[in-house]
Write a protein that holds these residues in place. Structure first.
Motif, short mmCIF file in Angstrom:
data_model
loop_
_atom_site.label_atom_id
_atom_site.label_comp_id
_atom_site.label_asym_id
_atom_site.label_seq_id
_atom_site.Cartn_x
_atom_site.Cartn_y
_atom_site.Cartn_z
N SER A 1 0.83 -1.21 0.00
CA SER A 1 0.00 0.00 0.00
C SER A 1 0.87 1.26 0.00
O SER A 1 0.52 2.27 -0.64
N VAL A 2 1.99 1.23 0.71
CA VAL A 2 2.90 2.39 0.73
C VAL A 2 3.48 2.63 -0.66
O VAL A 2 3.52 3.78 -1.14
N PHE A 3 3.91 1.57 -1.34
CA PHE A 3 4.48 1.73 -2.68
C PHE A 3 3.41 2.16 -3.69
O PHE A 3 3.71 2.89 -4.64
N ILE A 4 2.16 1.71 -3.48
CA ILE A 4 1.07 2.17 -4.35
C ILE A 4 0.88 3.67 -4.17
O ILE A 4 0.72 4.43 -5.15
N ALA A 5 0.89 4.14 -2.92
CA ALA A 5 0.75 5.57 -2.64
C ALA A 5 1.90 6.35 -3.27
O ALA A 5 1.69 7.43 -3.87
N LEU A 6 3.13 5.84 -3.17
CA LEU A 6 4.28 6.51 -3.77
C LEU A 6 4.14 6.57 -5.30
O LEU A 6 4.50 7.58 -5.92
N SER A 7 3.62 5.49 -5.88
CA SER A 7 3.42 5.48 -7.33
C SER A 7 2.49 6.62 -7.75
O SER A 7 2.74 7.30 -8.76
N TYR A 8 1.44 6.84 -6.96
CA TYR A 8 0.49 7.90 -7.32
C TYR A 8 1.05 9.29 -7.04
O TYR A 8 0.64 10.26 -7.68
N VAL A 9 1.99 9.40 -6.10
CA VAL A 9 2.69 10.67 -5.92
C VAL A 9 3.48 11.00 -7.20
O VAL A 9 3.41 12.14 -7.71
N LYS B 1 2.80 13.98 -9.94
CA LYS B 1 3.89 14.88 -10.31
C LYS B 1 4.06 14.92 -11.82
O LYS B 1 4.27 15.99 -12.41
N THR B 2 3.96 13.75 -12.47
CA THR B 2 4.09 13.68 -13.93
C THR B 2 2.93 14.38 -14.61
O THR B 2 3.11 15.13 -15.58
N VAL B 3 1.71 14.14 -14.09
CA VAL B 3 0.51 14.73 -14.71
C VAL B 3 0.54 16.25 -14.59
O VAL B 3 0.15 16.96 -15.53
N MET B 4 1.00 16.76 -13.45
CA MET B 4 1.05 18.22 -13.27
C MET B 4 2.03 18.87 -14.23
O MET B 4 1.95 20.08 -14.49
N GLY B 5 2.96 18.07 -14.77
CA GLY B 5 3.91 18.60 -15.74
C GLY B 5 3.37 18.64 -17.16
O GLY B 5 4.03 19.17 -18.06
N ILE B 6 2.17 18.08 -17.37
CA ILE B 6 1.54 18.11 -18.69
C ILE B 6 0.90 19.47 -18.90
O ILE B 6 0.15 19.96 -18.04
N GLY B 7 1.18 20.12 -20.02
CA GLY B 7 0.71 21.48 -20.25
C GLY B 7 -0.79 21.61 -20.42
O GLY B 7 -1.42 22.52 -19.89
N SER B 8 -1.41 20.69 -21.16
CA SER B 8 -2.82 20.80 -21.49
C SER B 8 -3.70 20.26 -20.36
O SER B 8 -3.47 19.16 -19.84
N HIS B 9 -4.70 21.08 -19.97
CA HIS B 9 -5.65 20.65 -18.92
C HIS B 9 -6.42 19.41 -19.37
O HIS B 9 -6.66 18.48 -18.59
N ALA C 1 -5.15 11.69 -18.73
CA ALA C 1 -4.16 10.83 -18.08
C ALA C 1 -4.69 10.32 -16.74
O ALA C 1 -4.56 9.13 -16.41
N LEU C 2 -5.28 11.21 -15.96
CA LEU C 2 -5.81 10.81 -14.65
C LEU C 2 -6.98 9.85 -14.79
O LEU C 2 -7.19 8.96 -13.95
N ASN C 3 -7.78 10.02 -15.86
CA ASN C 3 -8.94 9.16 -16.06
C ASN C 3 -8.54 7.71 -16.27
O ASN C 3 -9.31 6.80 -15.95
N THR C 4 -7.32 7.46 -16.79
CA THR C 4 -6.87 6.09 -16.99
C THR C 4 -6.56 5.40 -15.65
O THR C 4 -6.39 4.18 -15.62
N CYS C 5 -6.47 6.18 -14.57
CA CYS C 5 -6.14 5.62 -13.25
C CYS C 5 -7.38 5.41 -12.37
O CYS C 5 -7.25 4.84 -11.28
N VAL C 6 -8.54 5.91 -12.81
CA VAL C 6 -9.72 5.89 -11.94
C VAL C 6 -10.11 4.47 -11.53
O VAL C 6 -10.38 4.20 -10.35
N SER C 7 -10.12 3.56 -12.48
CA SER C 7 -10.51 2.17 -12.18
C SER C 7 -9.57 1.56 -11.14
O SER C 7 -10.01 0.90 -10.20
N HIS C 8 -8.27 1.79 -11.32
CA HIS C 8 -7.29 1.23 -10.39
C HIS C 8 -7.43 1.86 -9.01
O HIS C 8 -7.33 1.16 -7.99
#
Length: 311
Positions: free
Chosen positions: A212-220, A224-232, A238-245
């Motif tokens: 669970s700790v490593f899962i939380a780190l993965s999402y950190v 961080k990667t998503v915030m670096g994407i210029g387009s809203h 990108a975030l929508n691909t993670c909703v199911s997980h």
């Protein structure tokens, strides 16, 4: 007194329990339990069938989803027999050997699900962080090896449980706390020294907590990667691909965390609430994971509907 293949075992049987105080409605309680298990088994089998038969789904994400479905099936099929016997037929007796075998499979598939959720978080991070290199890094051969390694690891990790429990002496208490067998529950019945079992069980719990700790780190790192994407719009995509997980992680870890907190901090805990929370842990993830992935993953939804001639 009759013994079972071991001079240390002094009681011939264990007794499971349903929900204290609601014994008169156990038959009615068995109806939603049966329906939930039926839907979970059909849903997970449908995912396995679709991924197996559709070449377009032969990709790492769907292979990991298949592993999640296998672990959910394992959890459902491991706990269902004794739950039905307890609630439908009020048959609460279970032999020690059968109990030890059941807790091995329950804990094994639980650890396997935790491991699969961890590797799925890595899969999502890699897909967002390096989309162009994703398919070259996670090849089908590597995914197959990962799945095999996690399966073997999960089974080997809990393999000592039945043998250590069988070496203990059970001579006074024989009433378990659930309608299925768990390691800590059986261990607490022993009237001999169970220190080794306690520390090994604690080690297994730490392994799952580390997942669970490593899962939380993965999402950190994902955030961080998503915030670096210029387009809203691209960030939302990108975030929508993670909703199911994320839903699968919450469905799996919230009941475990709630149960752990009740054991640790609730000094006047209700046995019925504890039992219901433990039952939710075994019943809800196998039920909800196929539903979540069918609703949120268009490819899975369309292929399943297509198999039934629905569009």
């Amino acid at each position: 007194m009759h013994t079972l293949n071991s001079s240390d075992t002094e009681i011939p049987t264990f007794f499971l329990i349903g929900i204290p105080g609601l014994e008169h409605v156990h038959v009615w309680i068995s109806i939603p339990i049966c329906l939930m298990n039926l839907v979970s088994i059909l849903g997970n089998c449908a995912i396995l069938f679709v991924v197996r038969t559709e070449p377009s789904l032969h990709a790492p994400m769907y292979y990991f989803l298949s592993m999640l479905a296998i672990s959910d099936l394992g959890l459902s099929l491991s706990s269902l027999p004794t739950m039905l016997r307890t609630f439908v037929f009020n048959a609460t007796r279970i032999s020690p050997n059968a109990c030890f075998a059941q807790e091995f499979f329950i804990h094994g598939f639980t650890d396997m699900e935790s491991s699969v959720l961890l590797v799925m978080s890595f899969d999502r991070f890699l897909a967002i962080r390096n989309p162009l290199r994703y398919s070259s890094i996670l090849t089908n051969a590597r995914v197959a090896k990962l799945c095999l390694v996690f399966f073997i690891k999960s089974m080997l990790l809990v393999l000592p449980f039945p043998f250590t429990l069988r070496s203990l002496t059970y001579c006074k208490k024989s009433l378990l706390s659930h309608s299925y067998c768990l390691h800590q529950d059986v261990m607490n019945l022993a009237c001999s020294d169970n220190t080794a079992d306690f520390f090994y069980g604690f080690f297994i719990a730490l392994c799952m907590m580390s997942d669970s700790v490593f899962i939380a780190l993965s999402y950190v790192f994902i955030l961080k990667t998503v915030m670096g994407i210029g387009s809203h719009k691209e960030r939302l995509k990108a975030l929508n691909t993670c909703v199911s997980h994320i839903c699968a992680v919450l469905i799996f870890y919230v009941p475990i965390t709630a149960l752990a907190f009740m054991h640790r901090f609730d000094k006047q805990k209700s046995p019925s609430v504890m039992i219901l929370t433990a039952d939710i842990f075994l019943l809800v993830p196998p039920l909800m994971n196929p539903i979540v992935y069918c609703v949120k993953t268009r490819q899975i939804r369309e292929k399943i509907l297509g198999k039934f001639g629905l569009k």
